[in-house]
Design an enzyme around this catalytic site. Sequence first.
Site, PDB file in Angstrom:
ATOM      1  N   ARG A 275     -10.871   7.696   8.336  1.00  0.00           N
ATOM      2  CA  ARG A 275     -10.806   8.643   7.219  1.00  0.00           C
ATOM      3  C   ARG A 275      -9.771   8.238   6.159  1.00  0.00           C
ATOM      4  O   ARG A 275      -9.788   8.748   5.049  1.00  0.00           O
ATOM      5  CB  ARG A 275     -10.506  10.057   7.734  1.00  0.00           C
ATOM      6  CG  ARG A 275     -11.732  10.753   8.316  1.00  0.00           C
ATOM      7  CD  ARG A 275     -11.400  12.165   8.749  1.00  0.00           C
ATOM      8  NE  ARG A 275     -10.718  12.186  10.031  1.00  0.00           N
ATOM      9  CZ  ARG A 275     -10.212  13.286  10.596  1.00  0.00           C
ATOM     10  NH1 ARG A 275     -10.285  14.440   9.960  1.00  0.00           N
ATOM     11  NH2 ARG A 275      -9.625  13.231  11.767  1.00  0.00           N
TER      12      ARG A 275
ATOM     13  N   ALA B 224      -3.392   3.634  18.594  1.00  0.00           N
ATOM     14  CA  ALA B 224      -4.492   2.669  18.710  1.00  0.00           C
ATOM     15  C   ALA B 224      -5.629   2.914  17.734  1.00  0.00           C
ATOM     16  O   ALA B 224      -6.465   2.035  17.525  1.00  0.00           O
ATOM     17  CB  ALA B 224      -5.045   2.682  20.145  1.00  0.00           C
TER      18      ALA B 224
ATOM     19  N   GLN C 277      -5.175  -0.781  24.162  1.00  0.00           N
ATOM     20  CA  GLN C 277      -6.407  -0.056  24.437  1.00  0.00           C
ATOM     21  C   GLN C 277      -7.541  -0.832  23.753  1.00  0.00           C
ATOM     22  O   GLN C 277      -7.751  -0.718  22.558  1.00  0.00           O
ATOM     23  CB  GLN C 277      -6.339   1.379  23.906  1.00  0.00           C
ATOM     24  CG  GLN C 277      -7.541   2.234  24.298  1.00  0.00           C
ATOM     25  CD  GLN C 277      -7.507   3.618  23.658  1.00  0.00           C
ATOM     26  OE1 GLN C 277      -6.864   3.827  22.647  1.00  0.00           O
ATOM     27  NE2 GLN C 277      -8.231   4.558  24.256  1.00  0.00           N
TER      28      GLN C 277
ATOM     29  N   THR D  15      -8.077  10.032  24.083  1.00  0.00           N
ATOM     30  CA  THR D  15      -6.624  10.078  24.232  1.00  0.00           C
ATOM     31  C   THR D  15      -6.166   9.891  25.681  1.00  0.00           C
ATOM     32  O   THR D  15      -5.136   9.253  25.929  1.00  0.00           O
ATOM     33  CB  THR D  15      -6.076  11.403  23.686  1.00  0.00           C
ATOM     34  OG1 THR D  15      -6.850  12.494  24.222  1.00  0.00           O
ATOM     35  CG2 THR D  15      -6.170  11.437  22.164  1.00  0.00           C
TER      36      THR D  15
ATOM     37  N   ALA E 189      27.637 -21.395 -30.105  1.00  0.00           N
ATOM     38  CA  ALA E 189      26.343 -20.714 -30.198  1.00  0.00           C
ATOM     39  C   ALA E 189      25.240 -21.711 -30.524  1.00  0.00           C
ATOM     40  O   ALA E 189      25.426 -22.637 -31.315  1.00  0.00           O
ATOM     41  CB  ALA E 189      26.407 -19.636 -31.267  1.00  0.00           C
TER      42      ALA E 189
ATOM     43  N   TYR F 126      19.196 -14.672 -19.198  1.00  0.00           N
ATOM     44  CA  TYR F 126      18.698 -14.959 -17.851  1.00  0.00           C
ATOM     45  C   TYR F 126      19.709 -15.842 -17.144  1.00  0.00           C
ATOM     46  O   TYR F 126      20.025 -16.946 -17.616  1.00  0.00           O
ATOM     47  CB  TYR F 126      17.340 -15.670 -17.891  1.00  0.00           C
ATOM     48  CG  TYR F 126      16.946 -16.195 -16.525  1.00  0.00           C
ATOM     49  CD1 TYR F 126      16.570 -15.313 -15.514  1.00  0.00           C
ATOM     50  CD2 TYR F 126      16.986 -17.559 -16.240  1.00  0.00           C
ATOM     51  CE1 TYR F 126      16.243 -15.782 -14.257  1.00  0.00           C
ATOM     52  CE2 TYR F 126      16.660 -18.035 -14.976  1.00  0.00           C
ATOM     53  CZ  TYR F 126      16.290 -17.132 -13.986  1.00  0.00           C
ATOM     54  OH  TYR F 126      15.975 -17.591 -12.736  1.00  0.00           O
TER      55      TYR F 126
END
Length: 457
Positions: free
Chosen positions: A16, A11, A73, A79, A423, A366
Site C-alpha cells: 500500500r 518482513a 521469513q 504474523t 585583485a 569558492y
Amino acid sequence: MTNIYAIVLAAGQGTRMKSKLYKVLHPVCGKPMVEHVIDQVSTLNTDKIVTIVGHGAEAVKAQLDGKTEFAVQEEQLGTAHAVMQAEGLLGDKEGITLVICGDTPLIQADTMKALIEHHQQHQSSATILTVHMDQPDGYGRIIRNQEGFVERIVEHKDATEEERKVQEINTGTYCFDNKALFEALKKVSNDNAQGEYYLPDVIEIMKSEGKTVAAYQIDDFEETLGVNDRAALSQAEKIMRRRINLRHMKNGVTIVDPDHTYIGTDVVIGQDTIIYPGTMITGHTVIGEDCEIGPNSEIKDCTVGDRTSIRQSVAYDSAIGSDVKIGPFAHIRPDSQIEDEVRIGNFVEIKKTVFGRGSKASHLSYIGDAEVGKGVNIGCGSITVNYDGKNKHKTKIEDGVFVGCNSNLVAPVTIGKGAYIAAGSTITEDVPGDALAIARARQINKDGYVQKLNHNK
C-alpha cells in the site's frame, strides 16, 4: 532478574506504500521507521533483539547492522509464522518476549516498559497492549472478564452490537512468557480464508489452556499508529515532529514556528538557541547555546559551537565553531572545518576546507580543498582552482593573507604568511610571505580608439 527479549516484525513489503523502498525503511523525521522502534526497544536493556526480515532483507540488515540480530521469513504467511522464525534464536530461552511491529515508529520505551511491568505484576502468559478509541470501527475489540483479564479478542466484523460498543482495541503489540509463546505457536492453524498463521490466535490457545492473559491499556492512540500507506506516514511524521520540537522547547530552545520547523530525532540543541521557520536540522547534528539558525537553513550531521548564526544557508557533514556568522545563501559542503569567529557571507561555497579563526570570505567565493589560516581576507569573486580535470589539488593560504577580488589560486599552491594578492590575479606559483603577487596582463589604453571605430563605420 527476568531476561527480556524482543521480536520486531519487519518482513512485509508494504504494497500500500506503492514504493520501491520497503515499508519499514521509509523515514519518519529522517530515520527509518523500524529504526525508531529498535532504538526505543534498545533502551529497555533487552538481552536480545531479533528482527524478522523478508522483503528487502539485505537493505533492512544494512540499516540496522549492529543493533539487532535477524531471522528471515522467506514466505509471508502471517504474523504468527513471522514470530516462529525467531525460534532458533529464542525458542529455548526463559524470560519475557516483547513482540512489536516495525511499522509503529511512534511507540515509546516508557510504554513498552509499563507493558512489561504490568505483565510481570499479573504473572501473565500473555499481555496485550491496548488503547482506548472513541471511534474504534474496523479494529479488534478487547473483551475482558469480571476480573479484568482478557476473555477474547473479537474482530469488528465478528462482533455483536454490544461488543462493538467496546472502545478498547488491540494494538498488535504483545508481551509473552517466552516458553509459553513458542509452545502455543506450534498449535496455531492456518485454517482461514487467507491461509495464514495469525498471532492473535496464540491468545485464544493460551485462554483455552487456562493460562492468564492480561491487557495494559493506554489512552494515546497516536503512539500505536501503524504506518501502512503514505497518508499514515505523513501523519506519523507530523506527530513525531511535534514531539521532538516540544522536547527541545522544554529544554530551553526557542522554536519560533514549530509547525514549520523540522528537527531530526538525534539532534542536540543547546539552551537559548533560536530556530527560525523553514529550517531543517537532521542527522546527528549538535548545536551549541545562544545560536540563531534560519530562517530556511538546512543543517545535517554538523557540530555547531555557541553564539553562531546560520542564516538561509546549507551545511553538511562539517564542524562549525563558535561566534561564526554564515549566510545568507552560503553552502558549507562535507568535511569542512570552520573555526571560531569566521565570517562566511552570501553565495560563498566551502568544501573540504579548514577555515581558520577570524578569517572571512564575505561574498561570491569558492574555497575547496584548502587550508586557510587565521585572519585571512578572501575578496569577492575569488576561488581556489582545485580540479585539473582528473585530480583534486590543495591550496594553502597562511595566516594574515589578503586575497584581492576576483583572484584565481590555481592549486597546488601556497600563499605565504601576510602576503597580498592583487585583485584580478591568477596565481599559479607559490607566493612568499609578506610579498605582493600581481598576475594579470598590463593595462593598455588606446587613445582616440572610439572615434576611429566610429569613423570606420
